[in-house]
Design an enzyme around this catalytic site. Sequence first.
Site, short mmCIF file in Angstrom:
data_model
loop_
_atom_site.label_atom_id
_atom_site.label_comp_id
_atom_site.label_asym_id
_atom_site.label_seq_id
_atom_site.Cartn_x
_atom_site.Cartn_y
_atom_site.Cartn_z
N LYS A 173 0.85 -1.20 0.00
CA LYS A 173 0.00 0.00 0.00
C LYS A 173 0.88 1.24 0.00
CE LYS A 173 -3.16 2.59 3.03
NZ LYS A 173 -3.82 2.61 4.35
N ARG A 184 -7.71 -0.25 1.02
CA ARG A 184 -8.20 -1.53 0.49
C ARG A 184 -8.65 -1.38 -0.96
NH1 ARG A 184 -12.35 -1.97 5.25
NH2 ARG A 184 -10.60 -0.80 6.12
N ASP A 213 1.55 6.28 5.88
CA ASP A 213 0.51 5.43 5.30
C ASP A 213 0.99 4.73 4.03
OD1 ASP A 213 -1.95 4.34 5.83
OD2 ASP A 213 -3.06 5.77 4.60
N ASP A 250 -2.71 10.49 3.64
CA ASP A 250 -4.13 10.16 3.73
C ASP A 250 -4.85 11.21 4.57
OD1 ASP A 250 -6.62 9.01 3.72
OD2 ASP A 250 -6.12 7.44 5.16
N LYS A 297 -10.06 13.11 8.19
CA LYS A 297 -9.57 12.70 9.51
C LYS A 297 -9.46 13.92 10.42
CE LYS A 297 -6.44 9.01 7.86
NZ LYS A 297 -6.93 7.88 8.66
N GLU A 335 -9.58 3.87 2.10
CA GLU A 335 -9.13 3.92 0.71
C GLU A 335 -8.04 2.91 0.39
OE1 GLU A 335 -5.75 5.15 2.59
OE2 GLU A 335 -7.79 5.78 3.08
N ASP A 393 -12.24 7.23 3.94
CA ASP A 393 -11.01 7.00 4.69
C ASP A 393 -10.61 5.53 4.69
OD1 ASP A 393 -8.81 7.70 6.20
OD2 ASP A 393 -9.86 7.71 8.11
#
Length: 461
Positions: free
Chosen positions: A230, A316, A253, A235, A242, A314, A312
Amino acid sequence: MTLAFAAASPDSIPLYITDPEGLPSISDGFDPAAQAWLKAQGFAAGPSECIALPSPDGRVVAAIVGLGDAKAQRRGRFLAAKAASLLPKGIYHLADAPASADRAEFALGWLLEGYRFTRYKSASAPAAELVAPEGVDAARIEAIAAGEALTRDLINTPSNDMGPAELEAAAATLAKSHGASMTVTTGEDLLAANFPLIHTVGRAAAPHRAPRLIDMRWGEAGPALVLVGKGVCFDTGGLNIKPGASMGLMKKDMGGAATVLGLAHMIMALGLKLRLRVLIPAVENAIGSDAFRPGDVLTGRDGKTVEINNTDAEGRLVLADALALAAEGGDALTVSMATLTGAARVAVGPDLAPFFAQHDADAQAIVAGAEASRDPVWRMPFHDPYEAMIEPGIADLDNAPSGGMAGSITAALFLRRFAPDRYVHFDIYGWQPAAAPARPKGGVGMGARALLEALPDLLGL
């Protein structure tokens, strides 16, 4: 930075590792002055406790580092490695250690203790150097340390200097150094190449931070291994923004991408006989007029539809397209690594790497590899009864089931829908919240050493 052992030297200083019980047998071998020094300093061989013994003219003639008692050793890793930062300048060699002390663990820990992140602020490397202990594979340990240093550097770099383009550049540098090939699909080309979820998540970012899929290949013979990382370089949470406190560490992230690149370095540097593919969907989940929205229904590479209930969730989504691509290549062992869910942290904390394995034999090999490499993992279940939680009413899948329960498991089940049959997923943290021996505060690799150690069993190498 280079983390390497010193060349052997006739003038190297003996270094002893001991627990409190073994300290008397070591001190009895010293002259009375050295014994008096140990007593005067109150040295008791506690965990990571270190002492240098001087000669009358002030030179260091020996050193001792403690492991602590059995309880301390159960609670800590790389305890003796702290000596790398505590000892005065000199070249040291391992003179003696209890049978319980793993020489390879100590050697790797020593190198990792020397890591410093110096891109924005200078920091002195440890003055002490170590000759590789007898009986350890020095080249292997140096390759592992270099891969871990790469992972740490990438995670520690803030997002203004580690966006999708910079992550691509880091991957390209790694590929070039090992003779690997690499292709990159960027921006609107993602749609033409049928990577719609990667495009959708990253499309609201500025043009110079456009989404992309990095695809690296190395090796022409042997079993196939696909690593998917990933690469969400920052993010915001998207339109489900967030809170500030949750956004503060979002430079990490892309920790999954950083970890698979570090592991790829280890594999290539060691020349393992396998065919390696590394897939990294690199995006920024930004807020803008073109951001995807809660309630949208998206279609992935393999045709599955996904209802968006939280922008949020995202990671996956971008992994889904990459895993679908991996599945098109057959049932090669496919491993994804991602800083995916806060639920994983709640479950096991920052020090354990939870993982999911479709096959028990793969899980057993990884657990054994983790124990051998001092890279702790914990198996989590692909719990089939929870499948209904990721199935909404108007699409094939839900990217963020309501209720807040089993968040790490439902995320893993979501990813499994896109992956080939032989699939392993790591939901890592990628961050060391407080300094520990061999692990300074900041970015850290998780699971990579366990996988490297397990590869012979996983792939029959």
